[in-house]
Write an enzyme that holds these catalytic residues in place. Structure first.
Site, mmCIF file in Angstrom:
data_model
loop_
_atom_site.group_PDB
_atom_site.id
_atom_site.type_symbol
_atom_site.label_atom_id
_atom_site.label_comp_id
_atom_site.label_asym_id
_atom_site.label_seq_id
_atom_site.Cartn_x
_atom_site.Cartn_y
_atom_site.Cartn_z
ATOM 1 C CG PHE A 124 25.496 14.688 -9.015
ATOM 2 C CD1 PHE A 124 24.883 13.449 -9.091
ATOM 3 C CD2 PHE A 124 25.006 15.713 -9.805
ATOM 4 C CE1 PHE A 124 23.805 13.237 -9.945
ATOM 5 C CE2 PHE A 124 23.943 15.509 -10.665
ATOM 6 C CZ PHE A 124 23.337 14.269 -10.731
ATOM 7 C CG ASP A 193 24.847 18.173 -3.057
ATOM 8 O OD1 ASP A 193 23.766 17.808 -2.542
ATOM 9 O OD2 ASP A 193 24.997 18.386 -4.271
ATOM 10 C CE1 TYR A 218 15.866 15.383 -8.323
ATOM 11 C CE2 TYR A 218 15.537 17.754 -8.271
ATOM 12 C CZ TYR A 218 16.316 16.658 -8.603
ATOM 13 O OH TYR A 218 17.530 16.846 -9.206
HETATM 14 C C1 LIG Z 1 20.413 15.003 -7.620
HETATM 15 C C2 LIG Z 1 21.630 15.773 -7.325
HETATM 16 C C3 LIG Z 1 21.766 17.080 -7.774
HETATM 17 C C4 LIG Z 1 20.702 17.646 -8.673
HETATM 18 O O1 LIG Z 1 20.832 18.978 -8.908
HETATM 19 P P1 LIG Z 1 19.663 19.758 -9.676
HETATM 20 O O2 LIG Z 1 20.116 21.123 -9.724
HETATM 21 O O3 LIG Z 1 18.405 19.527 -8.926
HETATM 22 O O4 LIG Z 1 19.520 19.132 -11.031
HETATM 23 C C5 LIG Z 1 22.896 17.781 -7.399
HETATM 24 N N1 LIG Z 1 23.848 17.220 -6.624
HETATM 25 C C6 LIG Z 1 23.746 15.946 -6.196
HETATM 26 C C7 LIG Z 1 24.808 15.363 -5.346
HETATM 27 C C8 LIG Z 1 22.638 15.187 -6.539
HETATM 28 O O5 LIG Z 1 22.545 13.938 -6.145
#
Ligand SMILES: *Cc1c(COP(=O)(O)O)cnc(C)c1O
Length: 408
Positions: A124, A193, A218
């Site tokens: 991501f 992650d 979330y």
């Molecule tokens: C949704 C997601 C995030 C989101 O990070 P935020 O700090 O909550 O915006 C990070 N890493 C991955 C792999 C995700 O799918």
């Protein structure tokens, strides 16, 4: 499958009753719980009570009397059960991005002689951006390779292997256990992650030997927009490392107001500032939905939903220009199904207008989340039918679908 077969699948579904624990708008097929989980029915009452009773009448006394101060640990313990972590090894705080920064900087401090953070091109973007910033600040280097080339790139220059277990676009699942073992054999630490794993499939950070893990509140955990994220540190590291962001909530005695930083015990030191109590309470209530849920059943249903969706889209939508972007084999997929689609943004807007919510990920992916606690087999079959009709009839060509919103 015939409508009767699909009805039979729903009738025999051992998780079917869980859907009643959520508020799902009438007539809507919601296949985006991987981006923002649905609202559990017990959350509004809990938030109302915390706002009106705890904040409204107890005011500052709420920190002690309502136990706000311990909420990051209590919520962390609930999440720990979903990811195979022991008690007191997870806290709920901050965002996934911030927690990644904390985990990466700490892991680098444990491997001071090594230069490289290794990740893959399926990760991501925020994960890669955070790693880039940390590398710039700490004089290290981010190296990204194709997902299937990760093992081959693990050598003695790698300090940290940072991966997302489930690819947010395609749903491709990494083998956390095998890759962690390979990383350790090369002398590297791992940061996983679990944004698309926690609450989506069985996870066991202990069995995998993961050093650090972070994830999202979330998505599959249904904590509401911008809910606090979580961070796990393997207990054997927890006392060894200097935290990078040394805030007062991670201090051994925050209310001693000492001038010098002393790290709190274990995972506590990963806290930084004052916790977001209203959001934490929503997440805390949302996590009660998982009480007594067998993650094996969740996984089996998730795969069955995905298989059914692929089968129905390919059968009914043949010739519509969709190409499967997810692994066809359920065991190699997380809890989502994605297709390449040339006019993906427009097609998704048309789907949403017809009551099927998924999302679009640039450049050309339409993505459908299978959240087994809320999605029924008939939802998936109906969504496939509506998608096929939109493609067949060219309904996505309406100019109103072409204007891109900020959030896709
Ligand atoms: C949704 C997601 C995030 C989101 O990070 P935020 O700090 O909550 O915006 C990070 N890493 C991955 C792999 C995700 O799918």
């Amino acid at each position: 499958m015939t409508p009767a077969e699909i009805t039979a699948l729903d009738a025999a579904d051992p998780l079917a009753a869980k859907r009643d624990a959520f508020h799902i708008p009438e007539g809507l097929i919601y296949l985006d719980g991987n981006s923002l989980g649905a609202l559990p029915r017990n959350v509004p009452e809990r938030v109302k009570q915390v706002v009106e009773k705890e904040w409204g009448t107890r005011l500052i006394r709420g920190w002690n009397e309502a136990g706000w101060i311990d909420l990051p640990r209590r919520v962390g313990d609930k999440i720990a059960r979903l990811i195979g972590a022991p008690p007191h090894s997870v806290i709920a705080a901050d965002s996934t991005s911030i927690n990644l920064g904390k985990a990466l900087s700490t892991a680098l401090a444990l491997r001071p002689e090594r230069r490289i953070i290794l990740s893959d091109t399926g990760n991501f973007p925020t994960d890669l951006y955070v790693a880039q910033g940390i590398c710039q600040a700490l004089g290290r280097e981010l190296k990204t390779v194709a997902p299937e080339e990760v093992t081959g790139a693990l050598d003695e220059s790698v300090a940290v292997l940072m991966l997302t277990e489930v690819d947010y676009r395609t749903g491709r699942l990494h083998d956390m256990r095998a890759l962690t073992r390979r990383a350790h054999a090369a002398g590297a630490l791992t940061v996983w992650d679990l944004a698309h794993s926690a609450g989506a499939l069985p996870v066991d950070v202990t069995a995998a030997g993961a050093d650090f893990a972070v994830g999202c509140g979330y998505k599959y955990l249904n904590g509401g927009p911008g809910a606090p994220a979580f961070i796990y540190v393997r207990p054997q590291h927890a006392e060894n490392f200097p935290p990078f962001l040394t805030g007062w909530m991670g201090h051994a005695a925050p209310f001693a107001f000492e001038l010098g930083y002393r790290a709190g015990p274990g995972i506590d030191r990963m806290m930084v500032g004052t916790p977001a109590i209203l959001s934490l309470c929503a997440l805390d209530a949302a996590l009660d939905v998982w009480e007594g849920v067998d993650m094996g059943l969740v996984r089996a249903k998730s795969i069955a939903l995905g298989d059914l969706f692929i089968e129905e889209v390919e059968r009914q939508g043949a010739g519509g220009g969709l190409v499967l972007a997810s692994p066809r084999k359920g065991a190699e997929r997380g809890s989502q199904v994605s297709f390449h689609c040339a006019a993906g943004y427009e097609v998704m807007q048309a789907l949403i207008a017809e009551g099927v919510i998924g999302d679009f990920r640039a450049p050309d992916i339409i993505r459908f989340g299978m959240t087994p606690l809320t999605v029924r087999y008939r939802d998936v079959a109906d969504a496939a039918g509506i998608l096929s009709r939109i493609l067949r009839e060219g309904r996505w060509k309406s100019p109103s679908y072409a204007t891109r919103a900020k959030v896709t």
